[in-house]
Scaffold this active site. Structure first.
Site, PDB file in Angstrom:
ATOM      1  N   ALA A  65      41.378 -43.883 -70.391  1.00 33.44           N
ATOM      2  CA  ALA A  65      42.711 -44.341 -70.030  1.00 33.44           C
ATOM      3  C   ALA A  65      43.599 -44.210 -71.266  1.00 33.44           C
ATOM      4  O   ALA A  65      43.109 -44.261 -72.398  1.00 33.44           O
ATOM      5  CB  ALA A  65      42.647 -45.793 -69.566  1.00 33.44           C
ATOM      6  N   GLY A 109      37.551 -44.282 -69.142  1.00 34.80           N
ATOM      7  CA  GLY A 109      38.012 -43.949 -67.788  1.00 34.80           C
ATOM      8  C   GLY A 109      37.702 -42.509 -67.410  1.00 34.80           C
ATOM      9  O   GLY A 109      37.577 -42.185 -66.223  1.00 34.80           O
ATOM     10  N   GLU A 112      34.207 -42.561 -66.247  1.00 34.27           N
ATOM     11  CA  GLU A 112      34.212 -43.287 -64.966  1.00 34.27           C
ATOM     12  C   GLU A 112      34.780 -42.413 -63.841  1.00 34.27           C
ATOM     13  O   GLU A 112      34.295 -42.448 -62.708  1.00 34.27           O
ATOM     14  CB  GLU A 112      35.012 -44.584 -65.137  1.00 34.27           C
ATOM     15  N   GLU A 132      34.947 -48.448 -74.771  1.00 29.90           N
ATOM     16  CA  GLU A 132      35.979 -49.489 -74.665  1.00 29.90           C
ATOM     17  C   GLU A 132      35.714 -50.672 -75.588  1.00 29.90           C
ATOM     18  O   GLU A 132      36.628 -51.354 -76.025  1.00 29.90           O
ATOM     19  CB  GLU A 132      36.092 -49.989 -73.212  1.00 29.90           C
TER      20      GLU A 132
HETATM   21  C1  HXC Z   1      45.711 -41.930 -75.623  1.00 29.14           C
HETATM   22  C2  HXC Z   1      44.503 -40.338 -76.718  1.00 29.14           C
HETATM   23  C3  HXC Z   1      43.309 -40.828 -76.144  1.00 29.14           C
HETATM   24  C4  HXC Z   1      43.409 -41.936 -75.256  1.00 29.14           C
HETATM   25  C5  HXC Z   1      42.810 -39.162 -77.426  1.00 29.14           C
HETATM   26  N1  HXC Z   1      44.145 -39.308 -77.497  1.00 29.14           N
HETATM   27  N2  HXC Z   1      42.284 -40.079 -76.624  1.00 29.14           N
HETATM   28  N3  HXC Z   1      45.689 -40.887 -76.451  1.00 29.14           N
HETATM   29  N4  HXC Z   1      44.626 -42.448 -75.034  1.00 29.14           N
HETATM   30  N5  HXC Z   1      42.338 -42.451 -74.640  1.00 29.14           N
HETATM   31  C6  HXC Z   1      45.070 -38.517 -78.265  1.00 29.14           C
HETATM   32  C7  HXC Z   1      45.024 -38.861 -79.758  1.00 29.14           C
HETATM   33  O1  HXC Z   1      45.800 -40.000 -80.031  1.00 29.14           O
HETATM   34  C8  HXC Z   1      45.599 -37.619 -80.373  1.00 29.14           C
HETATM   35  O2  HXC Z   1      46.995 -37.637 -80.241  1.00 29.14           O
HETATM   36  C9  HXC Z   1      45.074 -36.504 -79.467  1.00 29.14           C
HETATM   37  O3  HXC Z   1      44.720 -37.137 -78.227  1.00 29.14           O
HETATM   38  C10 HXC Z   1      43.849 -35.839 -80.031  1.00 29.14           C
HETATM   39  O4  HXC Z   1      42.905 -36.853 -80.323  1.00 29.14           O
HETATM   40  P1  HXC Z   1      42.189 -36.989 -81.757  1.00 29.14           P
HETATM   41  O5  HXC Z   1      41.705 -38.384 -81.857  1.00 29.14           O
HETATM   42  O6  HXC Z   1      43.092 -36.520 -82.850  1.00 29.14           O
HETATM   43  O7  HXC Z   1      40.996 -35.944 -81.592  1.00 29.14           O
HETATM   44  P2  HXC Z   1      39.557 -36.024 -82.234  1.00 29.14           P
HETATM   45  O8  HXC Z   1      39.612 -36.417 -83.672  1.00 29.14           O
HETATM   46  O9  HXC Z   1      38.909 -34.717 -81.865  1.00 29.14           O
HETATM   47  O10 HXC Z   1      38.796 -37.218 -81.476  1.00 29.14           O
HETATM   48  C11 HXC Z   1      38.552 -37.112 -80.080  1.00 29.14           C
HETATM   49  C12 HXC Z   1      38.111 -38.476 -79.508  1.00 29.14           C
HETATM   50  C13 HXC Z   1      39.132 -39.555 -79.897  1.00 29.14           C
HETATM   51  C14 HXC Z   1      36.719 -38.849 -80.076  1.00 29.14           C
HETATM   52  C15 HXC Z   1      38.003 -38.313 -78.000  1.00 29.14           C
HETATM   53  O11 HXC Z   1      40.441 -39.083 -79.539  1.00 29.14           O
HETATM   54  C16 HXC Z   1      38.927 -40.883 -79.237  1.00 29.14           C
HETATM   55  O12 HXC Z   1      38.057 -41.668 -79.660  1.00 29.14           O
HETATM   56  N6  HXC Z   1      39.725 -41.193 -78.200  1.00 29.14           N
HETATM   57  C17 HXC Z   1      39.708 -42.488 -77.538  1.00 29.14           C
HETATM   58  C18 HXC Z   1      38.516 -42.604 -76.625  1.00 29.14           C
HETATM   59  C19 HXC Z   1      38.465 -43.979 -75.939  1.00 29.14           C
HETATM   60  O13 HXC Z   1      38.411 -45.012 -76.648  1.00 29.14           O
HETATM   61  N7  HXC Z   1      38.520 -44.008 -74.600  1.00 29.14           N
HETATM   62  C20 HXC Z   1      38.492 -45.249 -73.847  1.00 29.14           C
HETATM   63  C21 HXC Z   1      39.912 -45.673 -73.526  1.00 29.14           C
HETATM   64  S1  HXC Z   1      39.980 -47.205 -72.620  1.00 29.14           S
HETATM   65  P3  HXC Z   1      47.978 -37.284 -81.474  1.00 29.14           P
HETATM   66  O14 HXC Z   1      49.352 -37.512 -80.919  1.00 29.14           O
HETATM   67  O15 HXC Z   1      47.605 -38.157 -82.601  1.00 29.14           O
HETATM   68  O16 HXC Z   1      47.669 -35.823 -81.746  1.00 29.14           O
HETATM   69  C22 HXC Z   1      39.588 -46.797 -71.040  1.00 29.14           C
HETATM   70  C23 HXC Z   1      39.559 -47.938 -70.029  1.00 29.14           C
HETATM   71  C24 HXC Z   1      39.447 -47.449 -68.616  1.00 29.14           C
HETATM   72  O17 HXC Z   1      39.329 -45.698 -70.699  1.00 29.14           O
HETATM   73  C25 HXC Z   1      39.652 -48.578 -67.631  1.00 29.14           C
HETATM   74  C26 HXC Z   1      41.011 -48.604 -67.021  1.00 29.14           C
HETATM   75  C27 HXC Z   1      41.182 -49.610 -65.899  1.00 29.14           C
END
Ligand code: HXC
Length: 258
Positions: A65, A109, A112, A132
Site C-alpha cells: 500500500a 498489500g 496480499e 508492515e
Molecule cells: C509508497 C513506495 C513504496 C510504498 C516503494 N515506494 N514502495 N512509495 N509506498 N509501499 C517508492 C519509494 O519511495 C521510491 O520513491 C520508489 O518507490 C523506489 O523505491 P526505493 O525504495 O528507492 O527502491 P529500492 O531501494 O529498490 O527498494 C525497494 C523496496 C522498498 C525494498 C521495495 O521500496 C521498500 O521497502 N518499500 C516499502 C515496502 C513496504 O513496506 N510495503 C508495505 C506497505 S504497508 P522515490 O520517490 O523516493 O523514488 C501495506 C499495508 C497493506 O502494504 C494493508 C492495507 C489495508
C-alpha cells in the site's frame, strides 16, 4: 475505458491487467485500487474474457500500500474509510480465474493482492514479504490470514514478525506459488496457463474456483459434499456430454459453456 494507473489488454480471451505506477513500484493507492476493481469487474462482465492475468513490472508486482498516502491518516480516517475494503470485496466477487504473474517485489498489500488471485506464477526474481511490522503496523489485507493458510503458521509468523522477504525458490517450496520461471519467460508462462484455462468449459472453470475457495471457508465434510454435488450438477450441462463424448471418440472437445 482509459485508466491512469493500470493498463488493460484483452486478446485471445485473456484480459491482462498490468499495474502501472513505475515511480512508486506499483504501490497501491486509492486510484489504483479503484481502477483495478473496476477493470476486474469489466473483465468479469466481458463475454470475450475467459481468464485474467494480473501483473506488474519486472522490478515490482507491487511494493505494498502507498505509504505516503497512509502516513498522516488518523485511526478514525482509516477505520471509517475502511482502506481498500470495498475494492478487495469487489475483487473477491470476480468468478473468472485470475492468475497473478509476479516478478520482483510483492510486499505488504502487494503480496496480499497476489494471494487474492487464484494462483501465483512468479519469476526467479520474485520477493514476497509482509514488512508492515517495520512501519509500526501489521498486514491489513490478508497477510496474517491468507498467508497462514497458504504456507502454515511457522512461516507466516516468521514473515509477519521479522518482515523478511521470501525468494521465489522458498515461495514455491512453501506452496505460496504454483510455478517459478525465468524472468523473460514469465508472461509466456502466464499466458500459456491462461490459454489452457480459456479452452475449458467456463461452467467447470467457475465451479473449480468456487469449490477450491470453499476449502478455506468450510469443514472437510461440507466441502466434499459441495464438490460432489457440483460434480453431479455438471451432468446437466451439454459440455459434460461433449467432453466425455470427445474422449470416447478420440477428438478434441469443443466446449460451448452450456
Ligand atoms: C509508497 C513506495 C513504496 C510504498 C516503494 N515506494 N514502495 N512509495 N509506498 N509501499 C517508492 C519509494 O519511495 C521510491 O520513491 C520508489 O518507490 C523506489 O523505491 P526505493 O525504495 O528507492 O527502491 P529500492 O531501494 O529498490 O527498494 C525497494 C523496496 C522498498 C525494498 C521495495 O521500496 C521498500 O521497502 N518499500 C516499502 C515496502 C513496504 O513496506 N510495503 C508495505 C506497505 S504497508 P522515490 O520517490 O523516493 O523514488 C501495506 C499495508 C497493506 O502494504 C494493508 C492495507 C489495508
Amino acid at each position: 475505458m482509459a485508466y491512469e494507473t493500470i493498463i488493460v489488454d484483452v486478446e485471445d480471451h485473456v484480459a491482462q491487467i498490468t499495474l502501472n505506477r513505475p515511480d512508486a513500484l506499483n504501490a497501491l493507492n486509492d486510484e489504483l485500487m479503484s481502477e483495478l476493481a473496476n477493470a476486474l469487474t469489466a473483465a468479469q462482465n466481458n463475454d470475450k474474457v475467459r481468464c485474467i492475468i494480473l501483473t506488474g513490472s519486472e522490478k515490482a508486482f507491487a511494493a505494498g500500500a502507498d505509504i505516503s498516502m497512509m502516513k498522516d491518516k488518523s485511526f478514525v480516517e482509516v477505520f471509517s474509510g475502511d482502506l481498500f475494503t470495498a475494492e478487495t470485496e469487489e475483487i473477491m466477487r470476480v468468478r473468472k480465474p485470475i492468475i497473478a504473474a509476479v516478478s520482483g517485489y510483492a510486499l505488504g498489500g502487494g503480496c496480499e493482492l497476489a494471494m487474492m488471485c487464484d494462483f501465483i506464477i512468479c519469476s526467479e526474481t520474485a520477493k514476497f514479504g509482509q514488512p508492515e511490522i517495520n512501519l509500526g503496523v501489521v498486514a491489513g489485507l490478508g497477510g496474517t490470514q491468507r498467508l497462514t493458510r497458504l504456507v502454515g503458521k511457522s512461516k507466516a509468523m516468521d514473515m509477519n514478525l521479522t518482515g523478511r522477504f521470501m525468494d521465489a525458490e522458498e515461495a514455491e517450496r512453501s506452496g505460496l506459488v504454483s510455478r517459478v520461471v525465468p524472468c523473460k519467460k514469465l508472461m509466456d508462462e502466464a499466458h500459456g496457463a491462461a490459454q489452457r484455462i480459456a479452452e475449458k468449459s467456463m461452467v467447470s472453470v467457475m465451479v473449480v474456483k468456487e469449490a477450491v475457495n470453499r476449502a478455506y471457508e468450510t469443514t472437510l465434510r461440507e466441502g466434499l459434499l459441495f464438490e460432489r454435488r457440483m460434480f453431479h450438477s455438471l451432468f446437466a450441462t451439454e459440455d459434460q456430454k461433449e467432453g466425455m463424448s470427445a474422449f470416447v471418440e478420440k477428438r478434441e472437445a469443443q466446449f460451448r459453456d452450456r
